[in-house]
Design an enzyme around this catalytic site. Structure first.
Site, PDB file in Angstrom:
ATOM      1  N   SER A  83       0.828  -1.058   0.124  1.00  0.00           N
ATOM      2  CA  SER A  83       0.119  -0.150   0.062  1.00  0.00           C
ATOM      3  C   SER A  83       0.752   1.303   0.146  1.00  0.00           C
ATOM      4  O   SER A  83       2.076   1.148   0.290  1.00  0.00           O
ATOM      5  CB  SER A  83      -0.846  -0.198   1.228  1.00  0.00           C
ATOM      6  OG  SER A  83      -1.562   1.209   1.450  1.00  0.00           O
ATOM      7  N   TYR A  89      -2.341  -0.661  10.289  1.00  0.00           N
ATOM      8  CA  TYR A  89      -2.264  -0.822   8.980  1.00  0.00           C
ATOM      9  C   TYR A  89      -1.011  -0.082   8.301  1.00  0.00           C
ATOM     10  O   TYR A  89      -0.431  -0.908   7.767  1.00  0.00           O
ATOM     11  CB  TYR A  89      -3.287  -0.013   8.247  1.00  0.00           C
ATOM     12  CG  TYR A  89      -3.407  -0.346   6.727  1.00  0.00           C
ATOM     13  CD1 TYR A  89      -4.157  -1.507   6.255  1.00  0.00           C
ATOM     14  CD2 TYR A  89      -2.934   0.654   5.887  1.00  0.00           C
ATOM     15  CE1 TYR A  89      -4.286  -1.697   4.792  1.00  0.00           C
ATOM     16  CE2 TYR A  89      -3.153   0.415   4.429  1.00  0.00           C
ATOM     17  CZ  TYR A  89      -3.890  -0.643   4.057  1.00  0.00           C
ATOM     18  OH  TYR A  89      -3.904  -0.802   2.739  1.00  0.00           O
TER      19      TYR A  89
END
Length: 254
Positions: free
Chosen positions: A147, A160
């Protein structure tokens, strides 16, 4: 792989994609199949994986649905072994499955919430690679979907961000360790992408407009655009590319 497509050449290539029931994973599985590869469609949701498999078969491709929970080592091992048993080998893998974390600052997150996000995203990627790497034939390639949160911070997403940074580090470590075996390992780091999950979260908000406003290209990626990077990294066109974390974010890193 011969040529620029994973499935080109006289021998059909075999790959697996985790989280292939929707979004970037589905787009990658479809593109690999269009390139001529046989694809194992892995997902925790067997029904959505079946949908992807049926889409591939309707397009004339070869696919197999395999249910997997990447947070469970026995499940991962069984899924990889089933792929190899069904197709006789493994040439590439895209580890895309993961989860979002709670939208909150670090001091308001419980240890269980943090550990769950890290276990699914980072440990899950580790488990997939653990069982994929020994079975790759003739070298092969692995792409881990990280990501933009693996390259820089995202507000209110500590677990995350930590997990995705970990995936980038794990990718680099594996790429160096397995380079002597002619195995390439790379990561793709998408920015906000208009997957079904993103659309669900963004519904009824100004999230899309806000994200587009801070993206130099002025729009968000489609799942196919993020998937295309993974497909390229698994092809012979990228035969000298390893240990990279490719940003696919419309210029946001600038």
């Amino acid at each position: 792989m011969s040529g620029t497509a994973p499935g080109s050449g006289p021998a059909r290539k075999v790959g697996l994609v985790t989280g292939a029931g929707s979004g970037i994973g589905r787009a990658a599985a479809l593109e690999f199949a269009r390139s001529g590869a046989a694809v194992a469609v892995l997902d925790i949701d067997e029904s959505t994986a079946d949908e992807t498999t049926e889409m591939i078969r309707k397009g004339g491709g070869e696919a197999l649905t395999v249910a997997v929970d990447i947070a469970d080592e026995r499940s991962v091992r069984a899924a990889v072994e089933r792929t190899v048993t069904a197709y006789g080998g493994l040439d590439f893998a895209v580890n895309n499955a993961g989860m979002a974390s709670h939208h909150r600052q670090l001091d308001r997150m419980t240890a269980d919430e943090f550990e769950r996000a890290v276990h699914v995203n980072l440990t899950g990627t580790f488990l997939c690679m653990k069982y994929e790497l020994p079975l790759l034939r003739g070298g092969g390639a692995i792409v881990n979907i990280a990501s933009n949160g693996g390259l820089y911070a995202i507000p209110h997403a500590p677990a995350y961000v930590a997990a995705k940074h970990g995936i980038v580090g794990l990718t680099k470590a594996a790429a160096v360790d397995y380079a002597p075996d002619n195995i390439r390992v790379n990561a793709v780091c998408p920015g906000p992408t208009r997957t079904p999950g993103f659309e669900k979260v963004a519904a009824g908000t100004d999230m899309v407009a806000g994200q587009e406003a801070i993206t130099p290209l002025g729009r968000l990626a489609t799942p196919g655009e993020a998937a295309a990077a993974a497909v390229w990294l698994c092809s012979d066109a990228a035969s000298y590319v390893t240990v990279i974390a490719m940003s696919v974010d419309g210029g946001r890193r600038a």
